[in-house]
Design a protein around this motif. Structure first.
Motif, mmCIF file in Angstrom:
data_model
loop_
_atom_site.group_PDB
_atom_site.id
_atom_site.type_symbol
_atom_site.label_atom_id
_atom_site.label_comp_id
_atom_site.label_asym_id
_atom_site.label_seq_id
_atom_site.Cartn_x
_atom_site.Cartn_y
_atom_site.Cartn_z
ATOM 1 N N GLN A 76 -5.642 -12.489 27.363
ATOM 2 C CA GLN A 76 -5.035 -11.268 27.879
ATOM 3 C C GLN A 76 -3.542 -11.269 27.573
ATOM 4 O O GLN A 76 -2.921 -12.328 27.445
ATOM 5 N N VAL A 77 -2.991 -10.068 27.420
ATOM 6 C CA VAL A 77 -1.552 -9.916 27.225
ATOM 7 C C VAL A 77 -1.024 -9.003 28.323
ATOM 8 O O VAL A 77 -1.755 -8.195 28.882
ATOM 9 N N GLU A 78 0.247 -9.141 28.633
ATOM 10 C CA GLU A 78 0.858 -8.350 29.701
ATOM 11 C C GLU A 78 1.698 -7.238 29.097
ATOM 12 O O GLU A 78 2.525 -7.472 28.219
ATOM 13 N N VAL A 79 1.461 -6.011 29.552
ATOM 14 C CA VAL A 79 2.241 -4.851 29.117
ATOM 15 C C VAL A 79 2.843 -4.186 30.354
ATOM 16 O O VAL A 79 2.423 -4.442 31.485
ATOM 17 N N GLU A 80 3.809 -3.336 30.135
ATOM 18 C CA GLU A 80 4.479 -2.650 31.238
ATOM 19 C C GLU A 80 3.828 -1.292 31.462
ATOM 20 O O GLU A 80 3.862 -0.419 30.595
ATOM 21 N N VAL A 128 0.363 -3.759 22.627
ATOM 22 C CA VAL A 128 -0.657 -4.810 22.580
ATOM 23 C C VAL A 128 -0.841 -5.236 21.128
ATOM 24 O O VAL A 128 -1.252 -4.426 20.296
ATOM 25 N N THR A 144 -6.865 -6.959 27.863
ATOM 26 C CA THR A 144 -7.515 -7.773 26.842
ATOM 27 C C THR A 144 -7.272 -7.121 25.492
ATOM 28 O O THR A 144 -7.640 -5.968 25.291
ATOM 29 N N PRO A 162 3.785 -4.580 35.771
ATOM 30 C CA PRO A 162 3.063 -5.332 34.744
ATOM 31 C C PRO A 162 1.546 -5.144 34.870
ATOM 32 O O PRO A 162 0.997 -5.076 35.961
ATOM 33 N N LEU A 163 0.880 -5.072 33.706
ATOM 34 C CA LEU A 163 -0.568 -4.891 33.653
ATOM 35 C C LEU A 163 -1.130 -5.810 32.580
ATOM 36 O O LEU A 163 -0.607 -5.874 31.467
ATOM 37 N N SER A 164 -2.195 -6.555 32.907
ATOM 38 C CA SER A 164 -2.845 -7.433 31.944
ATOM 39 C C SER A 164 -3.964 -6.684 31.230
ATOM 40 O O SER A 164 -4.819 -6.064 31.881
#
Length: 406
Positions: free
Chosen positions: A226-230, A322, A239, A235-237
């Motif tokens: 998973q990656v974290e985005v704004e 992402v 896939t 913050p939101l994780s």
């Protein structure tokens, strides 16, 4: 049962690497087991098997009528009389088609009552040609007669603490074996009490043997990367597309299960006598094809999942942050066929993105060679056919069955 293999979340660091060979942090499924090492499997001989150039059966696509309009095909299966069942996880429908693609009817209906579905996601042809269907929202198995009549339902009760091997982990997906056993993917629905104090961000891979009162845990593996985005709220994780994750498959006779994490070119196989053995191979990393349909599918599904929570502009900005990986995982697919051969998908062939290569292992898990098939999500490999899900030129799901001569 064999000793459980517990893997820590340190693998998550490996998942973010550019290629399968970039980092070696010591993670392996194959500690203290007998391992067969294979060098440069991408140079293994091509098998003399032949796959038909055009599908023998094709279902779905534009202009073929309402019955052929699929939204999200989750599984499909060829019945002994050559009819084809198709489960659509988004519409909640299970449809039956004839050998010529003609629509014959439905099994059950959309709903939450007996014989009804919210999101059917797995199909099994059980002994006696009965049909089991798993619903991932209702956590329910539904049995139909060979004629398509409702027989009964069985629900995986989340409050039944004696059923699950890890407290706080419940079924997220069920795949079915040839003799009634079930492969169960366990996920965290609450803070899980994981053995040995390991990181709880894990997936449990378990077998529920036919007639057993509880599930047997085979192993715990990290979830997909998973990656974290704004997001607008913080913050939101997410896939990312083509993220590496855990995979497991059970042979039709239920003699053994093989599993692995796509971040590593290795598999652990366990037979039900308690013996454990491994496969490991070396392979040249394969660059991601920019037009891979899996990337478009990921984008469409992410847009739909958050469309009611985020404005279109903010959602597109989130998705643009992402990253798409530069290389495919060490393997993409893992599946036993009807004859007991193990198929390991390596991904698109170099320079031929509409074809994917598979390693074929024999019944003794010896490498037989490679085979190239059209790029699709394979859901069933019979003695003389391959059934898969793919997208047409307009991005619409369709089912295709290709004849296979061994």
């Amino acid at each position: 049962m064999p000793k459980r293999v517990i893997l820590t979340a340190c693998l998550l660091a490996t998942l973010a690497c550019d290629s399968p060979g970039d980092t070696d942090n010591g993670f392996t499924l194959l500690k203290d087991v007998e391992v067969t090492d294979l060098d440069r499997v991408d140079e293994a001989p091509i098998l003399p098997w032949r796959l038909g150039e055009t599908p023998s059966v094709r279902l779905g696509g534009v202009g073929r009528g309402e019955a052929h309009e699929f939204v999200e095909v989750s599984d499909a299966a060829v019945l002994p009389d050559r009819r084809v069942l198709v489960a659509d996880g988004r519409t909640g429908l299970v449809r039956l088609f004839g050998m010529e693609g003609e629509f014959l009817g439905r099994l059950g209906a959309r709903g939450q009552g007996p014989g009804e579905f919210q999101s059917p996601s797995s199909i099994l042809l059980a002994p006696g040609d009965s049909i089991w269907i798993w619903d991932r929202i209702l956590w329910q198995m539904t049995l139909f007669s060979p004629q398509g009549d409702f027989v009964r339902s069985e629900r995986y009760d989340p409050t039944d603490s004696g059923l699950y091997p890890v407290q706080g982990m419940w079924p997220g997906e069920v795949r079915l074996g040839g003799k009634g056993s079930r492969l169960v993917r366990l996920i965290n629905k609450s803070p899980a009490k994981v053995p040995n104090g390991e990181d709880p961000v894990l997936v449990g891979l378990a077998v529920h043997r036919f007639g057993a009162s509880k599930l047997d845990l085979l192993e715990l593996l990290p979830r997909e990367e998973q990656v974290e985005v704004e997001a607008p709220w913080g913050p939101l994780s997410l896939t990312p597309p083509l993220a590496a994750g855990p995979r497991i498959t059970l042979d039709r006779e239920e003699h053994r299960a093989c599993s692995g994490h796509q971040a590593r070119p290795e598999l652990l196989c366990v037979d039900f006598g308690g013996n454990r053995f491994g496969l490991r191979w070396s392979i040249q990393p394969r660059p991601v094809w920019p037009d891979d349909p899996a990337i478009d599918r990921w984008r469409d599904e992410t847009m739909e999942a958050y469309s009611l929570k985020v404005s279109d502009r903010d959602l597109r900005a989130m998705i643009s942050n992402v990253p798409v990986p530069r290389f495919y995982p060490a393997f993409r697919d893992l599946l036993f066929d009807e004859l007991g051969y193990l198929w390991v998908g390596l991904g698109p062939s170099s320079g031929r993105p509409f074809e994917s290569e598979y390693l074929i292992f024999g019944r003794e898990l010896n490498l037989e060679g490679r085979l190239t098939v059209p790029t699709m999500t394979i859901v069933e490999i019979g003695a003389n056919h391959i059934l898969g899900i793919r997208r047409d030129s307009l991005g619409v799901d369709e089912i295709a069955a290709f004849p296979l001569q061994r």
